[in-house]
Design an enzyme around this catalytic site. Structure first.
Site, PDB file in Angstrom:
ATOM      1  N   ASP A  78       0.855  -1.190   0.000  1.00  0.00           N
ATOM      2  CA  ASP A  78       0.000   0.000   0.000  1.00  0.00           C
ATOM      3  C   ASP A  78       0.888   1.236   0.000  1.00  0.00           C
ATOM      4  O   ASP A  78       1.974   1.217   0.564  1.00  0.00           O
ATOM      5  CB  ASP A  78      -0.881   0.031   1.264  1.00  0.00           C
ATOM      6  N   ASP A  84       0.390   7.878   8.026  1.00  0.00           N
ATOM      7  CA  ASP A  84       0.724   6.484   8.365  1.00  0.00           C
ATOM      8  C   ASP A  84       1.990   6.470   9.207  1.00  0.00           C
ATOM      9  O   ASP A  84       2.083   5.775  10.225  1.00  0.00           O
ATOM     10  CB  ASP A  84       1.012   5.671   7.094  1.00  0.00           C
ATOM     11  N   GLU A 106       2.560  -2.707  10.614  1.00  0.00           N
ATOM     12  CA  GLU A 106       2.278  -2.844   9.193  1.00  0.00           C
ATOM     13  C   GLU A 106       3.189  -1.924   8.375  1.00  0.00           C
ATOM     14  O   GLU A 106       3.473  -2.185   7.216  1.00  0.00           O
ATOM     15  CB  GLU A 106       0.813  -2.491   8.954  1.00  0.00           C
ATOM     16  N   GLU A 107       3.631  -0.839   8.986  1.00  0.00           N
ATOM     17  CA  GLU A 107       4.450   0.149   8.277  1.00  0.00           C
ATOM     18  C   GLU A 107       5.937  -0.175   8.302  1.00  0.00           C
ATOM     19  O   GLU A 107       6.737   0.589   7.786  1.00  0.00           O
ATOM     20  CB  GLU A 107       4.210   1.553   8.846  1.00  0.00           C
ATOM     21  N   ASP A 125      -1.688  -2.073  13.170  1.00  0.00           N
ATOM     22  CA  ASP A 125      -1.887  -1.326  11.931  1.00  0.00           C
ATOM     23  C   ASP A 125      -2.096   0.115  12.422  1.00  0.00           C
ATOM     24  O   ASP A 125      -3.174   0.456  12.917  1.00  0.00           O
ATOM     25  CB  ASP A 125      -3.137  -1.852  11.213  1.00  0.00           C
ATOM     26  N   LEU A 127      -2.484   3.064  11.129  1.00  0.00           N
ATOM     27  CA  LEU A 127      -3.567   3.881  10.571  1.00  0.00           C
ATOM     28  C   LEU A 127      -4.311   3.098   9.500  1.00  0.00           C
ATOM     29  O   LEU A 127      -3.941   3.120   8.319  1.00  0.00           O
ATOM     30  CB  LEU A 127      -3.015   5.187  10.001  1.00  0.00           C
ATOM     31  N   ASP A 128      -5.336   2.412   9.944  1.00  0.00           N
ATOM     32  CA  ASP A 128      -6.137   1.631   9.008  1.00  0.00           C
ATOM     33  C   ASP A 128      -7.059   2.557   8.208  1.00  0.00           C
ATOM     34  O   ASP A 128      -7.573   3.534   8.751  1.00  0.00           O
ATOM     35  CB  ASP A 128      -6.982   0.607   9.772  1.00  0.00           C
ATOM     36  N   GLU A 292      -4.573  -7.064  11.350  1.00  0.00           N
ATOM     37  CA  GLU A 292      -5.977  -6.678  11.168  1.00  0.00           C
ATOM     38  C   GLU A 292      -6.935  -7.809  11.538  1.00  0.00           C
ATOM     39  O   GLU A 292      -7.820  -7.632  12.388  1.00  0.00           O
ATOM     40  CB  GLU A 292      -6.206  -6.240   9.714  1.00  0.00           C
TER      41      GLU A 292
END
Ligand code: F6P
Ligand code: MN
Length: 344
Positions: A78, A84, A106-107, A125, A127-128, A292
């Site tokens: 993404d 983020d 996730e980042e 995560d 900033l979903d 998630e």
């Protein structure tokens, strides 16, 4: 006159005796060494969430273009937005207490080692739904807290600890930054919801409790031509309404932000589907198991719902890698069971 005084009175009363997050955590988790760590870590995450909500509220001012793409593409493919990374940094800063040994985001590609003595692993995560930042739509932070297993303070071993199946989670939750900054949380004894007011999270009167039956579905319909037979049949039966095999009318909602769809489902019931499909790189769906699907599924089960990849309960899946994707179908039990019982 009574009406005029009633609201402030309730506010003052709530400020004095109200159920703050900290109080809830002290009551709902046994306050031994592990329990105190869990409580402190959730409070740290809640502090990060307050800062993220504040940053988000300024998005779009000349000096705050937070929806701008900054990095190239994160480890999941993404595009990374400024916010983020800001959200990720705020979580890292907030976790600088003694309780967390490693943070997986996730980042970030791999483990961020924090405290050699920490007894918890945090996966998040940060900033979903971040593709929605500039649209003034709800986004959120999803987190999962797992027990440390290894004695060794070393990335490879700690990665193994992050790859425990979801059933081992000690706590999980998600913050939503929308009209209200809110939190749905579980520490393994049901789920509870909180609202941010005056820098404090207070427990809501409403308790997340998924109705068994529901008639709302959430799926990105634009992918229909890529779906499996099972997903097609399920959605077709919903669309057929009272004339179809499900014999009732359905409504559809899709926010394009998992936390926003999830919050609604916790409130109203319904089913969320991000199944596998035939597009390149979507053979395991879109959403991430560790960051998630696991935290959400723990909450869903604690609130009386069901979560599956179509065959296996999400919480029983053994993760093979950190950024692994998984088809995710969750929500009201009866709807999820109907989906599972259709031919693949
Ligand atoms: O984190 C991934 C995510 O942004 C979720 O919040 C959301 O449910 C999904 O992607 C939306 O995907 P799509 O853009 O394919 O509908
Ligand atoms: Mn996400």
């Amino acid at each position: 006159l009574l009406k005029f005084f009633r609201a402030p009175f309730f506010e003052i009363w709530r400020d004095i005796v109200g159920d703050r997050l900290e109080h809830y955590l002290s009551q709902s988790i046994k306050q031994d060494e592990l329990g105190v760590s869990i409580k402190n870590t959730i409070l740290s995450l809640s502090n990060a969430s307050k800062k993220i909500a504040k940053s988000l509220a300024k998005n779009g001012l000349p000096e705050n273009q937070l929806g701008t793409q900054v990095g190239d593409i994160n480890s999941d493919g993404d595009t990374q937005k400024a916010l983020d990374l800001i959200a990720d940094e705020k979580i890292v800063t907030a976790l600088k207490n003694k309780n967390v040994v490693a943070y997986f985001s996730e980042e970030q590609e791999s483990a961020l080692l924090l405290h050699p003595e920490g007894n918890l692993i945090v996966c998040a995560d940060p900033l979903d739904g971040s593709s929605n930042i500039d649209n003034n739509t709800s986004v959120g932070t999803i987190f999962s807290i797992l027990p440390r297993k290894t004695e060794v303070f070393e990335a490879e071993q700690l990665l193994r600890d992050a790859l425990q199946s979801g059933i081992n989670q000690l706590a999980s939750g998600f913050f939503v930054y929308g009209p209200q900054t809110s939190l749905i949380l579980t520490t393994g004894k049901g789920a509870a919801a909180f609202l941010l007011d005056k820098e404090e999270f207070f427990k809501m009167e409403w308790e997340p409790n998924l109705p068994t039956k529901a008639s709302q579905f959430a799926i990105n319909m634009s992918n229909m031509r890529f779906w499996s037979q099972r997903t097609r049949s399920y959605i077709q039966s919903c669309l057929d309404g009272t004339e179809g095999t499900f014999a009732k009318n359905y409504n559809m909602r899709w926010c394009g932000s998992l936390v926003a769809d999830a919050w609604r489902i916790f409130r109203e019931g319904g089913i969320f589907l991000y199944p596998e499909d035939k597009r390149d790189n979507y053979n395991e769906g879109r959403l991430r198991l560790v960051y998630e699907a696991n935290p959400l599924s723990f909450l869903v089960e604690q609130a009386g719902g069901r979560a599956t990849d179509g065959t296996t309960d999400i919480l029983n899946i053994q993760p093979g890698s950190l950024h692994q994707r998984v088809p995710l179908i969750f929500g009201s039990e009866e709807e999820v069971i109907k989906y599972e019982s259709l031919n693949k």
